[in-house]
Motif scaffolding. Structure first.
Motif, PDB file in Angstrom:
ATOM      1  N   UNK A 401       0.859  -1.189   0.000  1.00 31.89           N
ATOM      2  CA  UNK A 401       0.000   0.000   0.000  1.00 31.89           C
ATOM      3  C   UNK A 401       0.896   1.240   0.000  1.00 31.89           C
ATOM      4  N   UNK A 402       0.316   2.316  -0.529  1.00 31.40           N
ATOM      5  CA  UNK A 402       1.070   3.563  -0.694  1.00 31.40           C
ATOM      6  C   UNK A 402       1.802   3.985   0.592  1.00 31.40           C
ATOM      7  N   UNK A 403       1.088   4.038   1.695  1.00 33.71           N
ATOM      8  CA  UNK A 403       1.704   4.501   2.945  1.00 33.71           C
ATOM      9  C   UNK A 403       2.726   3.484   3.462  1.00 33.71           C
ATOM     10  N   UNK A 404       2.448   2.201   3.266  1.00 27.70           N
ATOM     11  CA  UNK A 404       3.389   1.171   3.737  1.00 27.70           C
ATOM     12  C   UNK A 404       4.686   1.229   2.929  1.00 27.70           C
ATOM     13  N   UNK A 405       4.560   1.542   1.636  1.00 26.97           N
ATOM     14  CA  UNK A 405       5.764   1.658   0.797  1.00 26.97           C
ATOM     15  C   UNK A 405       6.671   2.767   1.337  1.00 26.97           C
ATOM     16  N   UNK A 406       6.058   3.774   1.970  1.00 25.64           N
ATOM     17  CA  UNK A 406       6.827   4.877   2.541  1.00 25.64           C
ATOM     18  C   UNK A 406       7.804   4.437   3.621  1.00 25.64           C
ATOM     19  N   UNK A 407       7.561   3.275   4.206  1.00 26.99           N
ATOM     20  CA  UNK A 407       8.499   2.724   5.190  1.00 26.99           C
ATOM     21  C   UNK A 407       9.503   1.794   4.521  1.00 26.99           C
ATOM     22  N   UNK A 408       9.051   1.086   3.486  1.00 24.67           N
ATOM     23  CA  UNK A 408       9.871   0.015   2.889  1.00 24.67           C
ATOM     24  C   UNK A 408      10.888   0.505   1.873  1.00 24.67           C
TER      25      UNK A 408
END
Ligand SMILES: Cc1cc2nc3c(=O)[nH]c(=O)nc-3n(C[C@H](O)[C@H](O)[C@H](O)COP(=O)(O)OP(=O)(O)OC[C@H]3O[C@@H](n4cnc5c(N)ncnc54)[C@H](O)[C@@H]3O)c2cc1C
Length: 430
Positions: A401-408
């Motif tokens: 997900x867009x926000x999760x990619x922000x961590x990965x």
């Protein structure tokens, strides 16, 4: 017949190719530029962000640290071993691929892919520099192309270029793109003088740090135009805007780091473009780089006018790649969720373990997210295409997900993803 073709020799791609080669897989690595490293070298994205003490699939990262250190291209700063020299990185990556018997092809693109049902079979790549392409060419019978048969493909192009031509399903993006940045380096700086001054004006050690390493001053500081935080450099930036040295938007994000093996240089994590630009659209990219280069000149003049130690400083390098935080993300067998991060959900086969925060940039003031969570795991299934059985992705185009990619999206996790993808292939071929 190759066991694996890795397309994109950047952060995740190098980890994937090196690991595959070391595991005895016949490996080809395709890179469109003439050096490896991707965001690290072309994008001047340094340092690798610290991502916790329990990282997995980090053998490649550790060997990169070791080999760079041997030639003066790595330091450990504030307990972070990922302070790299981008130019020396190019040389070390060449050597590592040779050591792992990876067949590296520079200036190479994939022009056609043959697949049957859910399986990729043959990639046609150029054997000659090909700057003009005509799709009426009979690729199969033309000496300018070579057919590469392979069991697996790993797409590590950042924008998921292989997934794009295969018309794989992608995950949705919000309408506003995350701002891109064009990073640059200034040299000729008296770092000792700058470091002393920084420590005097800023006592926030979460923002400004200075450390002496092997007789050289290393430092880091930051400022943003967000008003929900007090920045020691705020008054200086305000003054520069008032005096027309900077445009208001030039100060939306400012971050600097010294560089291993460059004793008079600083890498800038800016300018960050507040224009909403599509990172895959050539017209938008053209507008972005031109706008960013104008800002780089203003930022350089600003540093020379306001910062002690910058009297003889000059712009020594501008990245040859716009820094893209997010673009296409493939739909994988598992779509990783923000909630998986928040709850620290455990998976049977994790590819990544990290504690890097959810770091999502926006162009507006006080709207970016930097949210610290605990440790989290990314499952291998987020690297497996939902559309093709022998296609994997690694890097920022991961199925998240867009926000999760922000961590990965940070480099340590991209290294782990690449390494995990190669290990997955080895375990399936064996
Ligand atoms: C401005 C900015 C600042 C950042 N700061 C940090 C930071 O301080 N620390 C950190 O850890 N992370 C940071 N990140 C995140 C991180 O750098 C990237 O998300 C990560 O490096 C992406 O890795 P990747 O392997 O997906 O892509 P990349 O490293 O970009 O690699 C993609 C590679 O594929 C190649 N390629 C593309 N298309 C093709 C093609 N068709 N054929 C052949 N080759 C192709 C490219 O040339 C490149 O070499 C930052 C990102 C940005 C944008």
């Amino acid at each position: 017949m190759y066991d694996v073709v890795v397309v994109g020799g950047g952060t995740a791609g190098c980890a994937a190719a090196y690991t595959a080669g070391k595991l005895g897989l016949k490996t080809m690595l395709l890179e469109k530029n003439i050096h490896l490293g991707g965001s690290i070298t072309s994008g001047l994205v340094i340092p690798v962000m610290y991502s916790g003490k329990n990282q997995i699939n980090n053998d490649f990262y550790n060997i990169l640290i070791e080999k760079l250190h041997e030639i003066g291209g790595q330091i450990t700063y504030q307990n972070n071993k990922g302070w790299f020299n981008p130019e020396l990185c190019k040389i070390v990556l060449d050597n590592l691929m040779a050591e792992a018997s990876v067949d590296v092809r520079f200036s190479t693109f994939v022009y056609k892919i043959f697949h049957s049902n859910r399986s990729l079979k043959t990639l046609y790549i150029n054997t000659n520099i090909l700057s003009v392409y005509d799709d009426t060419i009979d690729i199969e019978n033309n000496m300018l192309f070579e057919p590469i048969e392979t069991r697996y493909v790993i797409d590590t192009t950042g924008n998921c270029e292989i997934g794009k031509i295969l018309k794989c399903n992608f995950l949705e993006n919000p309408r506003e793109y995350q701002p891109m940045s064009l990073r640059f380096i200034m040299s000729g700086i008296n770092l000792e003088e700058f470091g002393k001054w920084l420590l005097e004006i800023d006592n926030n050690r979460d923002v400004t740090t200075v450390e002496e390493i092997a007789g050289q001053t290393h430092l880091s500081t930051a400022y943003t135009w967000d008003t929900d935080k007090h920045w020691a450099l705020a008054e200086i930036f305000d003054d520069a805007v008032k005096n027309n040295i900077l445009k208001d938007t030039d100060r939306n994000y400012f971050q600097v780091f010294t560089i291993a093996g460059m004793p008079d240089s600083i890498a800038f994590n800016c300018p960050r473009l507040v224009l909403s630009l599509d990172p895959c659209d050539t017209k938008d990219i053209s507008k972005g780089v031109k706008t960013a280069r104008e800002a780089i000149l203003r930022l350089s003049n600003f540093c020379k006018a306001y910062f002690p130690g910058f009297k003889n400083a000059y712009i020594s390098n501008i990245a040859d790649m716009l820094g893209v935080r997010v673009s296409n993300r493939i739909k994988g067998k598992y779509v990783y969720k923000l909630d998986d991060i928040r709850t620290g959900k455990k998976f049977k086969n994790p590819a990544v373990i990290s504690n890097y925060p959810v770091d999502v940039h926006t162009a507006g003031k006080n709207t970016s997210t930097l949210s610290f969570t605990g440790e989290y795991q990314l499952p291998i299934e987020s690297l497996l295409s939902d559309d093709y059985d022998n296609l994997l992705v690694a890097g920022r185009c991961v199925s998240a997900e867009y926000m999760a990619q922000g961590a990965l999206r940070v480099q340590a996790s991209c290294f782990s993803m690449g390494e995990a993808a190669a290990k997955f292939i080895k375990s399936n071929i064996a």
